[in-house]
Design a protein around this motif. Structure first.
Motif, PDB file in Angstrom:
ATOM      1  N   UNK A   1      11.473 -16.971   1.464  1.00 59.99           N
ATOM      2  CA  UNK A   1      11.244 -15.824   2.345  1.00 59.99           C
ATOM      3  C   UNK A   1      11.512 -14.518   1.614  1.00 59.99           C
ATOM      4  N   UNK A   2      12.609 -14.462   0.880  1.00 60.72           N
ATOM      5  CA  UNK A   2      12.924 -13.252   0.137  1.00 60.72           C
ATOM      6  C   UNK A   2      11.885 -12.965  -0.947  1.00 60.72           C
ATOM      7  N   UNK A   3      11.263 -14.018  -1.464  1.00 63.05           N
ATOM      8  CA  UNK A   3      10.235 -13.826  -2.479  1.00 63.05           C
ATOM      9  C   UNK A   3       8.888 -13.439  -1.880  1.00 63.05           C
ATOM     10  N   UNK A   4       8.456 -14.130  -0.809  1.00 63.41           N
ATOM     11  CA  UNK A   4       7.091 -13.983  -0.335  1.00 63.41           C
ATOM     12  C   UNK A   4       6.853 -12.823   0.611  1.00 63.41           C
ATOM     13  N   UNK A   5       7.752 -12.615   1.584  1.00 65.75           N
ATOM     14  CA  UNK A   5       7.488 -11.596   2.594  1.00 65.75           C
ATOM     15  C   UNK A   5       7.388 -10.183   2.023  1.00 65.75           C
ATOM     16  N   UNK A   6       8.281  -9.746   1.124  1.00 65.84           N
ATOM     17  CA  UNK A   6       8.096  -8.394   0.569  1.00 65.84           C
ATOM     18  C   UNK A   6       6.778  -8.237  -0.184  1.00 65.84           C
ATOM     19  N   UNK A   7       6.379  -9.265  -0.931  1.00 66.72           N
ATOM     20  CA  UNK A   7       5.127  -9.172  -1.681  1.00 66.72           C
ATOM     21  C   UNK A   7       3.935  -9.068  -0.733  1.00 66.72           C
ATOM     22  N   UNK A   8       3.912  -9.895   0.304  1.00 69.98           N
ATOM     23  CA  UNK A   8       2.831  -9.816   1.279  1.00 69.98           C
ATOM     24  C   UNK A   8       2.863  -8.490   2.030  1.00 69.98           C
ATOM     25  N   UNK A   9       4.077  -7.967   2.277  1.00 63.72           N
ATOM     26  CA  UNK A   9       4.190  -6.669   2.938  1.00 63.72           C
ATOM     27  C   UNK A   9       3.571  -5.559   2.110  1.00 63.72           C
ATOM     28  N   UNK A  10       3.776  -5.598   0.800  1.00 63.40           N
ATOM     29  CA  UNK A  10       3.163  -4.583  -0.071  1.00 63.40           C
ATOM     30  C   UNK A  10       1.649  -4.675  -0.031  1.00 63.40           C
ATOM     31  N   UNK A  11       1.115  -5.886  -0.095  1.00 59.11           N
ATOM     32  CA  UNK A  11      -0.343  -6.056  -0.071  1.00 59.11           C
ATOM     33  C   UNK A  11      -0.929  -5.593   1.263  1.00 59.11           C
ATOM     34  N   UNK A  12      -0.272  -5.937   2.378  1.00 55.44           N
ATOM     35  CA  UNK A  12      -0.780  -5.526   3.690  1.00 55.44           C
ATOM     36  C   UNK A  12      -0.698  -4.015   3.853  1.00 55.44           C
ATOM     37  N   UNK A  13       0.407  -3.407   3.403  1.00 56.79           N
ATOM     38  CA  UNK A  13       0.546  -1.950   3.497  1.00 56.79           C
ATOM     39  C   UNK A  13      -0.535  -1.244   2.690  1.00 56.79           C
ATOM     40  N   UNK A  14      -0.840  -1.751   1.492  1.00 53.55           N
ATOM     41  CA  UNK A  14      -1.892  -1.137   0.673  1.00 53.55           C
ATOM     42  C   UNK A  14      -3.252  -1.266   1.353  1.00 53.55           C
ATOM     43  N   UNK A  15      -3.505  -2.419   1.978  1.00 49.23           N
ATOM     44  CA  UNK A  15      -4.780  -2.604   2.675  1.00 49.23           C
ATOM     45  C   UNK A  15      -4.901  -1.654   3.857  1.00 49.23           C
ATOM     46  N   UNK A  16      -3.809  -1.475   4.625  1.00 48.32           N
ATOM     47  CA  UNK A  16      -3.848  -0.557   5.770  1.00 48.32           C
ATOM     48  C   UNK A  16      -4.052   0.887   5.320  1.00 48.32           C
ATOM     49  N   UNK A  17      -3.386   1.292   4.244  1.00 49.83           N
ATOM     50  CA  UNK A  17      -3.578   2.650   3.728  1.00 49.83           C
ATOM     51  C   UNK A  17      -5.013   2.881   3.296  1.00 49.83           C
ATOM     52  N   UNK A  18      -5.615   1.855   2.705  1.00 49.68           N
ATOM     53  CA  UNK A  18      -7.007   1.984   2.276  1.00 49.68           C
ATOM     54  C   UNK A  18      -7.947   2.031   3.472  1.00 49.68           C
ATOM     55  N   UNK A  19      -7.666   1.221   4.505  1.00 45.74           N
ATOM     56  CA  UNK A  19      -8.533   1.201   5.686  1.00 45.74           C
ATOM     57  C   UNK A  19      -8.511   2.538   6.405  1.00 45.74           C
ATOM     58  N   UNK A  20      -7.315   3.147   6.553  1.00 46.04           N
ATOM     59  CA  UNK A  20      -7.200   4.421   7.249  1.00 46.04           C
ATOM     60  C   UNK A  20      -7.551   5.624   6.367  1.00 46.04           C
ATOM     61  N   UNK A  21      -7.915   5.387   5.122  1.00 46.97           N
ATOM     62  CA  UNK A  21      -8.365   6.451   4.245  1.00 46.97           C
ATOM     63  C   UNK A  21      -7.268   7.359   3.730  1.00 46.97           C
TER      64      UNK A  21
END
Length: 415
Positions: free
Chosen positions: A52-72
């Motif tokens: 959990x400590x390994x995977x969730x932060x990494x997935x959080x970074x990827x999801x945050x980057x995708x949301x920032x890109x979607x909202x421009x």
């Protein structure tokens, strides 16, 4: 590099890192226990704690980057996102391993993570539903700025323009620039085909469920139930061919035999075939409900001298009524949203009539034809699809509210 390839590379890197984190976390917990120190949780739970400590932060970074890109806001390169995510995964792995100590409550932490993940899934479902409703409402409001709500709800003529009517084979019925948006014929066709479908599906499905649960042997049930449920897996376009090629000629011949005039695009044929399609839903759900009724109710009825059929009528069916109502309303919802069978067997002519042997159409068919034409998206003809969808959604919502009330009422009565 496409986003799909980036996602695959990230998952391909996180899977071996997850296996490594699990083995290292579990191994550290086992080593601590081997030295005579008691741990709060099991070794496997400490392994998942590291994952959990390994995977969730990494997935959080990827999801945050995708949301920032979607909202421009920011559009980081996908390579940078991949590198940062893997770096955060490595840091999280190191922190998770260092945090493994005897007093760490790994089991409680995993429970909190699972609870948050389930809450997130529920919130995604709710947000998606609200977004769908809002998108339909906003577009419908644009339509109602140009067309009166009263005219739309009570009007008995649906003629949204020459383009739509030419697609329906009725281009010669209105003059140039004339449009009428009365939705009554569409909803009349929808309710007509739904009523025919449920009149076909409910008795057959319920009687099939009673037979399989109360009369059939184990071998008969094992053969009949899978064969019956095959109907649920047949594509609706196949049902449409069956309705147009087989059922419609039979209906027309029978009507002619009795001296009745029947159209080859009548609404009765798709209603019957739609009912055949819904039979597995009602039969399967009703069968499960009847089988869940305690055997003690049957034995008590038999002890009072009732026959098997009397027990079914006076004990089993009243007790199973909430589930039967739920199955019935599920079938109604399925019939309200059906499109292909009506398109292929009944056509697209909006006709207000009580005669099921005449041609009619439904709301969903009109929505399809409104959105697949060559008109501008902001034209009243196109926006009428959203207004139809909003009214259909309202009808379905009211139906669900009524069903919830009825189910709760009968549950209180027979519990």
């Amino acid at each position: 590099m496409g986003i799909g390839l980036t996602t695959l590379l990230l998952l391909a890197a996180l899977i071996p890192l997850g296996l490594l984190a699990y083995r290292l976390g579990r191994g550290k917990a086992l080593a601590t226990m081997a030295s005579g120190i008691a741990m709060h949780s099991r070794p496997q739970q400490y392994g998942w704690y590291s994952v959990v400590w390994m995977g969730l932060p990494a997935l959080g970074v990827a999801i945050a980057a995708a949301l920032l890109s979607v909202f421009g806001l920011i559009a980081p390169s996908r390579e940078l996102v991949l590198i940062v995510s893997l770096a955060v995964a490595a840091i999280g792995l190191a922190h998770g391993l260092r945090a493994i100590r005897p007093e760490v409550r790994a089991r409680n932490a995993l429970d909190r993570v699972i609870r948050l993940l389930l809450l997130g899934a529920a919130l995604i479902s709710i947000i998606t539903t609200v977004s769908i409703v809002l998108s339909v409402v906003f577009e419908a409001m644009r339509f109602f700025r140009e067309v009166s709500v009263w005219e739309f709800v009570t009007g008995t003529v649906w003629s949204p323009g020459d383009t739509f009517l030419e697609a329906a084979g009725r281009g010669d019925e209105v003059g140039e620039g004339t449009s009428f948006f009365g939705s009554v014929p569409l909803f009349a066709g929808t309710f007509m085909v739904t009523a025919i479908a449920m009149a076909t599906a409910l008795p057959i499905g319920l009687l099939s469920a009673i037979f399989m649960s109360e009369y059939a042997t184990h071998r008969q049930r094992g053969m009949a139930k899978p064969i019956l449920e095959i109907l649920a897996g047949i594509p609706t376009v196949v049902y449409g061919f069956f309705a147009a090629i087989t059922v419609t000629p039979i209906v027309v011949d029978i009507a002619n035999f009795f001296g009745l005039d029947a159209s080859y695009s009548n609404i009765l044929s798709p209603g019957i075939v739609m009912g055949i399609m819904i039979i597995p839903f009602i039969s399967s759900l009703s069968d499960d409900v009847i089988n869940s009724i305690p055997q003690t109710l049957r034995e008590g009825a038999y002890a009072l001298g009732t026959t098997k059929s009397e027990t079914i009528r006076q004990v089993i069916l009243p007790a199973a009524l909430p589930g039967v109502i739920s199955a019935f309303l599920l079938g109604v919802s399925r019939a309200l949203g059906e499109t292909m069978i009506v398109v292929m067997a009944a056509g697209v002519r909006p006709n207000l009539t009580w005669n099921p042997l005449e041609d009619m159409t439904t709301v969903t068919v009109s929505i399809v034809y409104s959105l697949t034409g060559d008109l501008a998206f902001d034209s009243p003809q196109t926006l009428s699809a959203f207004a139809l969808g909003l009214v259909l959604f309202t009808v379905t919502l009211m139906l669900n509210l009524v069903s919830t009330y009825l189910v709760r009422r009968f549950k209180q009565r027979y519990d």
